[in-house]
Design an enzyme around this catalytic site. Structure first.
Site, PDB file in Angstrom:
ATOM      1  N   GLU A 186       0.860  -1.058   0.037  1.00  0.00           N
ATOM      2  CA  GLU A 186      -0.013  -0.194  -0.082  1.00  0.00           C
ATOM      3  C   GLU A 186       0.822   1.116   0.183  1.00  0.00           C
ATOM      4  OE1 GLU A 186      -3.267   0.048  -0.140  1.00  0.00           O
ATOM      5  OE2 GLU A 186      -3.680  -1.995  -0.278  1.00  0.00           O
ATOM      6  N   CYS A 220      -2.161   9.564   2.477  1.00  0.00           N
ATOM      7  CA  CYS A 220      -1.799   9.196   1.146  1.00  0.00           C
ATOM      8  C   CYS A 220      -2.655   9.466   0.201  1.00  0.00           C
ATOM      9  CB  CYS A 220      -1.682   7.619   1.387  1.00  0.00           C
ATOM     10  SG  CYS A 220      -3.119   6.940   1.898  1.00  0.00           S
TER      11      CYS A 220
HETATM   12  P1  NAD Z   1       8.144   4.915   4.931  1.00  0.00           P
HETATM   13  O1  NAD Z   1       8.189   3.954   3.485  1.00  0.00           O
HETATM   14  O2  NAD Z   1       9.527   5.737   5.037  1.00  0.00           O
HETATM   15  O3  NAD Z   1       7.927   3.955   6.037  1.00  0.00           O
HETATM   16  C1  NAD Z   1       7.078   3.038   6.364  1.00  0.00           C
HETATM   17  C2  NAD Z   1       7.215   1.953   7.293  1.00  0.00           C
HETATM   18  O4  NAD Z   1       8.551   1.088   6.721  1.00  0.00           O
HETATM   19  C3  NAD Z   1       7.769   2.539   8.597  1.00  0.00           C
HETATM   20  O5  NAD Z   1       7.241   1.706   9.790  1.00  0.00           O
HETATM   21  C4  NAD Z   1       9.228   2.514   8.547  1.00  0.00           C
HETATM   22  O6  NAD Z   1       9.988   2.133   9.894  1.00  0.00           O
HETATM   23  C5  NAD Z   1       9.328   1.333   7.598  1.00  0.00           C
HETATM   24  N1  NAD Z   1      10.693   1.460   6.744  1.00  0.00           N
HETATM   25  C6  NAD Z   1      11.360   2.605   6.501  1.00  0.00           C
HETATM   26  N2  NAD Z   1      12.427   2.159   5.860  1.00  0.00           N
HETATM   27  C7  NAD Z   1      12.558   0.843   5.785  1.00  0.00           C
HETATM   28  C8  NAD Z   1      13.461   0.071   5.193  1.00  0.00           C
HETATM   29  N3  NAD Z   1      14.592   0.490   4.222  1.00  0.00           N
HETATM   30  N4  NAD Z   1      13.108  -1.232   5.157  1.00  0.00           N
HETATM   31  C9  NAD Z   1      12.372  -1.621   5.854  1.00  0.00           C
HETATM   32  N5  NAD Z   1      11.208  -0.923   6.599  1.00  0.00           N
HETATM   33  C10 NAD Z   1      11.343   0.285   6.362  1.00  0.00           C
HETATM   34  O7  NAD Z   1       6.891   5.752   4.774  1.00  0.00           O
HETATM   35  P2  NAD Z   1       6.375   6.823   5.971  1.00  0.00           P
HETATM   36  O8  NAD Z   1       7.146   8.000   5.613  1.00  0.00           O
HETATM   37  O9  NAD Z   1       6.264   6.231   7.223  1.00  0.00           O
HETATM   38  O10 NAD Z   1       4.732   6.980   5.389  1.00  0.00           O
HETATM   39  C11 NAD Z   1       4.594   7.910   4.493  1.00  0.00           C
HETATM   40  C12 NAD Z   1       4.223   7.086   3.065  1.00  0.00           C
HETATM   41  O11 NAD Z   1       3.554   6.192   3.243  1.00  0.00           O
HETATM   42  C13 NAD Z   1       3.787   8.201   1.813  1.00  0.00           C
HETATM   43  O12 NAD Z   1       4.292   7.842   0.731  1.00  0.00           O
HETATM   44  C14 NAD Z   1       2.224   7.690   2.066  1.00  0.00           C
HETATM   45  O13 NAD Z   1       1.838   8.063   0.516  1.00  0.00           O
HETATM   46  C15 NAD Z   1       2.656   6.172   2.337  1.00  0.00           C
HETATM   47  N6  NAD Z   1       1.186   5.631   2.685  1.00  0.00           N
HETATM   48  C16 NAD Z   1       0.284   4.961   1.863  1.00  0.00           C
HETATM   49  C17 NAD Z   1      -0.705   4.504   2.392  1.00  0.00           C
HETATM   50  C18 NAD Z   1      -1.628   3.534   1.724  1.00  0.00           C
HETATM   51  O14 NAD Z   1      -2.910   3.354   2.271  1.00  0.00           O
HETATM   52  N7  NAD Z   1      -1.412   3.461   0.336  1.00  0.00           N
HETATM   53  C19 NAD Z   1      -1.212   4.937   3.912  1.00  0.00           C
HETATM   54  C20 NAD Z   1      -0.418   5.816   4.251  1.00  0.00           C
HETATM   55  C21 NAD Z   1       0.631   6.368   4.030  1.00  0.00           C
END
Ligand code: NAD
Length: 423
Positions: A186, A220
């Site tokens: 997602e 998002c």
């Molecule tokens: P992110 O991708 O930085 O992190 C998401 C999760 O992944 C966090 O729990 C983080 O700890 C973990 N993570 C980060 N880097 C990682 C890695 N290299 N390996 C493994 N895990 C890792 O995203 P964010 O800043 O937490 O959230 C914002 C993003 O999420 C935006 O792009 C937003 O659009 C998206 N988002 C999507 C939805 C959806 O339902 N499609 C909902 C909310 C947010």
């Protein structure tokens, strides 16, 4: 314990902690009480109720009616859990985006490891407390930073459900491929808005700002950038100013300094045509990034290339609507596509692929739990919510049971049926 009993227990624990949920959301994201109830508490509670009402029906094995029944054989589709599931969630709607997949995974009978975000620390602590209070042994919550997540990803899972950025989503997908682990991704991206004609401007501005105001734009499916007819940006700003004057400032705060600075950097070299506050040390301390409208960025500017994820709205004035659609067809598929048009009943997206579409509104496409939610292409893989969540975490195993008839008899029956079909 039956899966439905686990869902009941989880619901009770979630409900019991509702004030701590609101406190944590206030601490992490400055969310006011109404917004946390509306976007985090109620959606989760109603998902619990929907599952409690339907789970028994969904969990029933299904007898497939087919031609084989005539010869005493048949297939039963048996819903089965994948096994051990990893759910990684982001910080922007920490409860909603952790519990919605969790409900699906537990209802389908899986064991779950939850890894909430390290950025929304207060909420992650409460998520852990809710799980502990539920006393469910099949859910483990792992808190910690990136290194911790990477360590978890070295273990083998039977399913990974990831919500976060497209960049990290790709890393997760690669990691999952090592064990051919199925995934749901997602993800995010840039969700465009097309205002097709000037007549919808009033309605569009109100609905765009309403949608963008949730969680200070850190959503998002927030409207990311706006195409509007040439010569209408001044009117857009005028209407936006009036809306903000009437309804007050955007609630909430930017999650941390990293994101505050990132947003500020996006504004470098931009033509700012409206801002409802200053950007300085004080606003940074409070996480209050002002609501900002910019005009006509260049295609190569970061503000048009990166997901904004904050209270900034770039406007792009267009001369040709055909060209807008042409350009968007060539861009990565967004999670949400918003169109404002006067012609009622026209639901064409003119060939633009998107996770979901909302015409003459924003954000509302996500509300109905009978409707699947998810991205396509760069914005994600797979869908969930309601029954779609149950299906996501379920393997429908076909079990074929043969009859005691001899092969020669079966052949005779098959040939008889085939000869009738041929006639
Ligand atoms: P992110 O991708 O930085 O992190 C998401 C999760 O992944 C966090 O729990 C983080 O700890 C973990 N993570 C980060 N880097 C990682 C890695 N290299 N390996 C493994 N895990 C890792 O995203 P964010 O800043 O937490 O959230 C914002 C993003 O999420 C935006 O792009 C937003 O659009 C998206 N988002 C999507 C939805 C959806 O339902 N499609 C909902 C909310 C947010």
């Amino acid at each position: 314990m039956k899966n439905i009993d686990k869902i009941e227990k989880l619901k009770k624990s979630f409900e019991k902690n509702k004030n701590l949920i609101a406190d944590a959301l206030y601490k992490d994201l400055g969310k006011n009480f109404e917004e946390s109830r509306l976007t985090e508490y109620y959606p989760v509670m109603s998902e619990f109720d929907y599952f409690i009402k339907n789970l028994e029906k969904w969990s029933e094995p299904e007898k497939i009616r087919s031609f084989f029944n005539f010869i005493g054989c048949g297939t039963v589709l048996q819903p089965e859990p994948y096994g051990k599931v990893l759910i990684i969630s982001p910080w922007n709607y920490p409860f909603n985006l952790t519990f919605l997949p969790l409900i699906g995974a537990i209802a389908a009978g899986n064991e779950v490891v939850l890894k909430p975000s390290e950025y929304s620390k207060n909420s992650s602590d409460i998520i852990k407390k809710i799980i502990e209070d539920s006393a469910l042994e099949d859910i483990e919550v792992v808190l910690g930073d990136l290194e911790e997540t990477k360590k978890i990803l070295d273990s083998k899972f039977d399913y990974i459900f990831f919500t976060g950025s497209s960049k990290v989503g790709k890393e997760i997908y690669l990691k999952a491929a090592e064990n051919l682990t199925p995934v749901t991704l997602e993800l995010g991206g840039k969700s465009p808005v097309i205002i097709e004609d000037e007549h919808c401007l009033d309605e569009a501005v109100e609905k765009i700002i309403w949608g963008k105001f949730f969680n200070r734009g850190q959503t998002c499916i927030a409207p990311d950038y706006i195409y509007l007819p040439k010569g209408t940006s001044e009117k857009f700003v005028e209407l936006a100013r009036a809306y903000i004057r009437k309804n007050g400032d955007v609630g909430g705060k930017i999650i941390n300094d990293i994101h505050f600075d990132r947003l500020n950097k996006l504004l470098e070299n931009q033509n700012i045509i409206y801002q409802n506050g200053k950007i300085d040390e004080d606003s940074k301390d409070k996480g209050v990034f002002p609501f900002t409208i910019t005009l006509n960025p260049k295609d190569t500017d970061p503000i048009l290339e990166e997901e904004i994820f904050g209270p900034i709205l770039p406007l792009i004035e267009y001369e040709s609507l055909d060209k807008v659609y042409w350009d968007l067809r060539g861009k990565p598929s967004p999670l949400a596509l918003y169109i404002f048009r006067s012609e009622k009943g026209n639901i064409s997206t003119r060939g633009i692929k998107a996770g979901g579409v909302c015409i003459n509104g924003t954000m509302l496409q996500i509300l109905d739990r009978k409707v699947p939610f998810g991205g396509i292409g760069n914005s994600g893989l797979g869908q969930y919510h309601g029954k779609y969540s149950f299906d996501t975490f379920t393997h429908y195993k076909p079990i074929f049971e043969g009859s005691s008839l001899k092969i020669s008899t079966i052949n005779r029956v098959i040939n008889l049926i085939l000869s009738k079909i041929k006639k």
